[in-house]
Design an enzyme around this catalytic site. Structure first.
Site, PDB file in Angstrom:
ATOM      1  N   CYS A 104      65.305  -0.060  23.798  1.00 35.00           N
ATOM      2  CA  CYS A 104      65.195  -0.300  25.239  1.00 35.00           C
ATOM      3  C   CYS A 104      64.276   0.750  25.822  1.00 35.00           C
ATOM      4  O   CYS A 104      64.723   1.724  26.447  1.00 35.00           O
ATOM      5  CB  CYS A 104      66.564  -0.223  25.876  1.00 35.00           C
ATOM      6  SG  CYS A 104      67.624  -1.504  25.249  1.00 35.00           S
ATOM      7  N   GLU A 105      62.983   0.545  25.595  1.00 30.91           N
ATOM      8  CA  GLU A 105      61.998   1.573  25.923  1.00 30.91           C
ATOM      9  C   GLU A 105      60.640   0.874  25.942  1.00 30.91           C
ATOM     10  O   GLU A 105      60.233   0.310  24.931  1.00 30.91           O
ATOM     11  CB  GLU A 105      62.055   2.618  24.797  1.00 30.91           C
ATOM     12  CG  GLU A 105      61.239   3.835  24.980  1.00 30.91           C
ATOM     13  CD  GLU A 105      61.878   4.853  25.910  1.00 30.91           C
ATOM     14  OE1 GLU A 105      63.117   4.949  25.982  1.00 30.91           O
ATOM     15  OE2 GLU A 105      61.120   5.540  26.591  1.00 30.91           O
ATOM     16  N   ARG A 135      54.656   6.215  15.038  1.00 32.35           N
ATOM     17  CA  ARG A 135      53.227   6.549  15.127  1.00 32.35           C
ATOM     18  C   ARG A 135      52.484   5.766  16.214  1.00 32.35           C
ATOM     19  O   ARG A 135      51.686   6.345  16.949  1.00 32.35           O
ATOM     20  CB  ARG A 135      52.535   6.371  13.774  1.00 32.35           C
ATOM     21  CG  ARG A 135      53.143   7.216  12.652  1.00 32.35           C
ATOM     22  CD  ARG A 135      52.347   7.169  11.369  1.00 32.35           C
ATOM     23  NE  ARG A 135      51.146   7.972  11.444  1.00 32.35           N
ATOM     24  CZ  ARG A 135      49.945   7.496  11.603  1.00 32.35           C
ATOM     25  NH1 ARG A 135      49.734   6.197  11.652  1.00 32.35           N
ATOM     26  NH2 ARG A 135      48.917   8.301  11.697  1.00 32.35           N
ATOM     27  N   TYR A 163      54.840   9.545   7.259  1.00 28.00           N
ATOM     28  CA  TYR A 163      55.260   9.845   8.633  1.00 28.00           C
ATOM     29  C   TYR A 163      55.877   8.648   9.354  1.00 28.00           C
ATOM     30  O   TYR A 163      55.689   8.492  10.557  1.00 28.00           O
ATOM     31  CB  TYR A 163      54.088  10.396   9.455  1.00 28.00           C
ATOM     32  CG  TYR A 163      53.432  11.588   8.799  1.00 28.00           C
ATOM     33  CD1 TYR A 163      54.068  12.819   8.773  1.00 28.00           C
ATOM     34  CD2 TYR A 163      52.192  11.469   8.188  1.00 28.00           C
ATOM     35  CE1 TYR A 163      53.477  13.909   8.154  1.00 28.00           C
ATOM     36  CE2 TYR A 163      51.591  12.554   7.564  1.00 28.00           C
ATOM     37  CZ  TYR A 163      52.241  13.772   7.552  1.00 28.00           C
ATOM     38  OH  TYR A 163      51.659  14.842   6.941  1.00 28.00           O
ATOM     39  N   GLU A 210      46.521  19.877   0.114  1.00 29.45           N
ATOM     40  CA  GLU A 210      47.925  19.465   0.278  1.00 29.45           C
ATOM     41  C   GLU A 210      48.067  18.296   1.255  1.00 29.45           C
ATOM     42  O   GLU A 210      48.691  18.441   2.294  1.00 29.45           O
ATOM     43  CB  GLU A 210      48.783  20.663   0.727  1.00 29.45           C
ATOM     44  CG  GLU A 210      48.247  21.375   1.957  1.00 29.45           C
ATOM     45  CD  GLU A 210      49.072  22.579   2.387  1.00 29.45           C
ATOM     46  OE1 GLU A 210      49.677  23.240   1.526  1.00 29.45           O
ATOM     47  OE2 GLU A 210      49.083  22.844   3.601  1.00 29.45           O
ATOM     48  N   PRO A 211      47.523  17.152   0.906  1.00 27.02           N
ATOM     49  CA  PRO A 211      47.670  16.007   1.815  1.00 27.02           C
ATOM     50  C   PRO A 211      49.039  15.328   1.712  1.00 27.02           C
ATOM     51  O   PRO A 211      49.730  15.455   0.700  1.00 27.02           O
ATOM     52  CB  PRO A 211      46.582  15.052   1.321  1.00 27.02           C
ATOM     53  CG  PRO A 211      46.473  15.329  -0.141  1.00 27.02           C
ATOM     54  CD  PRO A 211      46.731  16.819  -0.293  1.00 27.02           C
TER      55      PRO A 211
HETATM   56  N1  LLP Z   1      49.384  20.806   5.439  1.00 29.90           N
HETATM   57  C1  LLP Z   1      49.856  21.226   6.624  1.00 29.90           C
HETATM   58  C2  LLP Z   1      50.009  22.656   6.883  1.00 29.90           C
HETATM   59  C3  LLP Z   1      50.197  20.274   7.613  1.00 29.90           C
HETATM   60  O1  LLP Z   1      50.647  20.690   8.782  1.00 29.90           O
HETATM   61  C4  LLP Z   1      50.054  18.898   7.325  1.00 29.90           C
HETATM   62  C5  LLP Z   1      50.401  17.905   8.348  1.00 29.90           C
HETATM   63  C6  LLP Z   1      49.563  18.520   6.062  1.00 29.90           C
HETATM   64  C7  LLP Z   1      49.244  19.501   5.144  1.00 29.90           C
HETATM   65  C8  LLP Z   1      49.392  17.082   5.644  1.00 29.90           C
HETATM   66  O2  LLP Z   1      48.514  16.399   6.480  1.00 29.90           O
HETATM   67  P1  LLP Z   1      48.098  14.887   6.112  1.00 29.90           P
HETATM   68  O3  LLP Z   1      47.313  14.933   4.851  1.00 29.90           O
HETATM   69  O4  LLP Z   1      49.331  14.108   5.937  1.00 29.90           O
HETATM   70  O5  LLP Z   1      47.309  14.436   7.279  1.00 29.90           O
HETATM   71  N2  LLP Z   1      52.545  13.022  11.721  1.00 29.90           N
HETATM   72  C9  LLP Z   1      51.125  12.810  11.740  1.00 29.90           C
HETATM   73  C10 LLP Z   1      50.282  13.879  11.225  1.00 29.90           C
HETATM   74  C11 LLP Z   1      50.694  15.288  11.601  1.00 29.90           C
HETATM   75  C12 LLP Z   1      51.182  15.983  10.397  1.00 29.90           C
HETATM   76  C13 LLP Z   1      51.265  17.424  10.596  1.00 29.90           C
HETATM   77  N3  LLP Z   1      50.893  18.221   9.494  1.00 29.90           N
HETATM   78  C14 LLP Z   1      50.749  11.392  11.344  1.00 29.90           C
HETATM   79  O6  LLP Z   1      51.600  10.537  11.441  1.00 29.90           O
HETATM   80  O7  LLP Z   1      49.593  11.124  11.014  1.00 29.90           O
END
Ligand code: LLP
Length: 415
Positions: free
Chosen positions: A334-335, A303, A372, A262-263
């Site tokens: 402003c940060e 990010r 994200y 599940e990406p």
């Molecule tokens: N499954 C679960 C249970 C998760 O918590 C996540 C991501 C994914 C799948 C998908 O992960 P991905 O394939 O997108 O890496 N915001 C961050 C990453 C943290 C996401 C949290 N969970 C970023 O900007 O890289």
């Protein structure tokens, strides 16, 4: 040199004229190719490929992935409902959430699958639905991410049931007569492929402890190269040894385990870009820096500020000088932390990038922003409105899939 993925300078001008900047732009073709690659993930006894909705939950993206044959991973009750509203069949949604939704009973009655992510969640589920089937998310004891903050496994991560508590989990399942039909792990985002494979082995060990489990969900987290020196995970290379491990489990136990992945990032990261404009350029003297200020920032892309993440930045000079400049690229909030060029993995520290010489008014593309960014930002900080989202259709003109927020909408709930 950092390059454009799918936007051309002409297209950028066209999008800026039609929709203004900043604007998120997604490329339908890139999304389709990524989905097709994921659906080819090696597997021995069947595959469910899910899209992690949190990466970017726009209905147009959910519908596209649904048409392409993906199912969905939701991380909150609200994401489930958002997917329902996009017309996604609840039975295609699996919920793994840090927070047990208040309206869980009604979500589950609609048909979503649920993976309990703590012992308390098993208890809550059991009280509501004794005798039913349930998945369990485990923390397999190790994790790996592109940054500390994207590592979701090991003792420093609160995600899932700690692997040494599997007996307690089994006890709770027995208490409520629950059948544990799936084991789930997700060890982090941007994870090291070698660690991901080790985690897969540990996850299979957990499957061995749950004889009724028919499926193993290994989460997402596949590392994607956004910068020229970063590489993208080869799904067949990481998937093949895992496929062989599933076959070994069958030979030992006679159990054919179905695989789920599940990406979010893998499907989306490089299929999205943020189109912005250069709105100012300032300097801080001989020992200082030249700062390029964009009309976007942490309210659209968090990010870099959060993780020290690197995103390619390409200037589209209206008047080409053939020169380059060394710039620290910053956002409009402003940060001091609103920084698009931190040092890699060091959000506290700034770095300069060598970019085409820029002038105020030039367009600028921040690449690798599909995942994200729109979904995870310091939204409305400094009262900047949410930016529009546009999709470049394979067969059709650029399509607006979310309008720019208005000030009225921002103030709508103030009383
Ligand atoms: N499954 C679960 C249970 C998760 O918590 C996540 C991501 C994914 C799948 C998908 O992960 P991905 O394939 O997108 O890496 N915001 C961050 C990453 C943290 C996401 C949290 N969970 C970023 O900007 O890289």
């Amino acid at each position: 040199m950092e390059t454009l993925n799918f936007i051309t300078p002409t297209l950028a001008e066209d999008i800026a004229t039609r929709f203004g900047t900043p604007a998120y732009v997604y490329d339908e073709r890139s999304l389709r190719l990524a989905a097709e690659a994921l659906l080819d993930f090696p597997n021995a006894y069947g595959l469910t490929a899910r899209y992690a909705i949190k990466a970017s939950p726009n209905a147009a993206i959910l519908k596209l992935f649904d048409r392409l044959g993906l199912q969905f991973d939701a991380s909150s009750g609200f994401e489930c409902e958002r997917a329902f509203r996009a017309g996604i069949n609840p039975e295609k949604i699996s919920l793994s959430s840090q927070e047990f939704p208040e309206n869980f009973a009604s979500l589950h009655k609609k048909g979503i699958h649920f993976n309990a992510c703590s012992l308390l969640q098993i208890e809550r589920f059991g009280q509501l639905f004794p005798g039913r089937e349930l998945g369990l998310r485990f923390n397999p004891g190790l994790g790996s991410g592109s940054a500390n903050r994207t590592n979701t496994g090991g003792p420093t991560a609160s995600f899932g049931i700690w692997h040494e508590q599997s007996a307690e989990a089994r006890g709770l399942a027995q208490k409520f007569d629950l059948t544990i039909n799936l084991i789930h792990t997700h060890i982090g985002s941007g994870s090291d492929p070698a660690v991901w494979q080790r985690a897969a082995d540990l996850s299979l060990d957990i499957v061995r402890q749950f004889p009724q489990a028919r499926a193993l969900n290994l989460g997402g987290g596949f590392k994607v190269g956004r910068m020229p020196d970063e590489s993208t995970t080869d799904l067949s290379a990481i998937g093949q040894p895992v496929c062989e491990a599933f076959i070994r489990l069958f030979e030992e136990t006679g159990r054919k385990i179905h695989l789920e992945v599940e990406p979010g990032t893998y499907l989306l990261a490089n299929a999205g870009a943020l189109l912005a404009s250069v709105q100012d350029i300032v300097e801080t003297g001989q020992k200082g820096y030249k700062f390029l200020k964009l009309d976007t920032g942490m309210n659209d892309i968090l990010r870099p500020s959060l993780y020290g993440a690197q995103h390619p930045i390409i200037i589209l000079p209206r008047r080409k000088t053939g020169q380059t400049g060394s710039y620290v690229v910053v956002g409009h909030c402003c940060e001091t932390g609103d920084l698009l060029t931190p040092q890699p993995g060091q959000p506290e520290l700034l770095a300069s990038r060598e970019l085409d010489e820029a002038a105020v008014g030039d367009l600028c593309v921040v690449e690798g922003t599909g995942a994200y960014c729109s979904s995870m930002s310091a939204s409305n900080y400094n009262s900047f409105p949410q930016s529009p989202e546009v999709i470049l259709q394979e067969n059709g003109p650029p399509l607006l899939i979310r309008k720019r927020q208005t000030l009225d909408q921002m103030l709508d709930n103030e009383v």
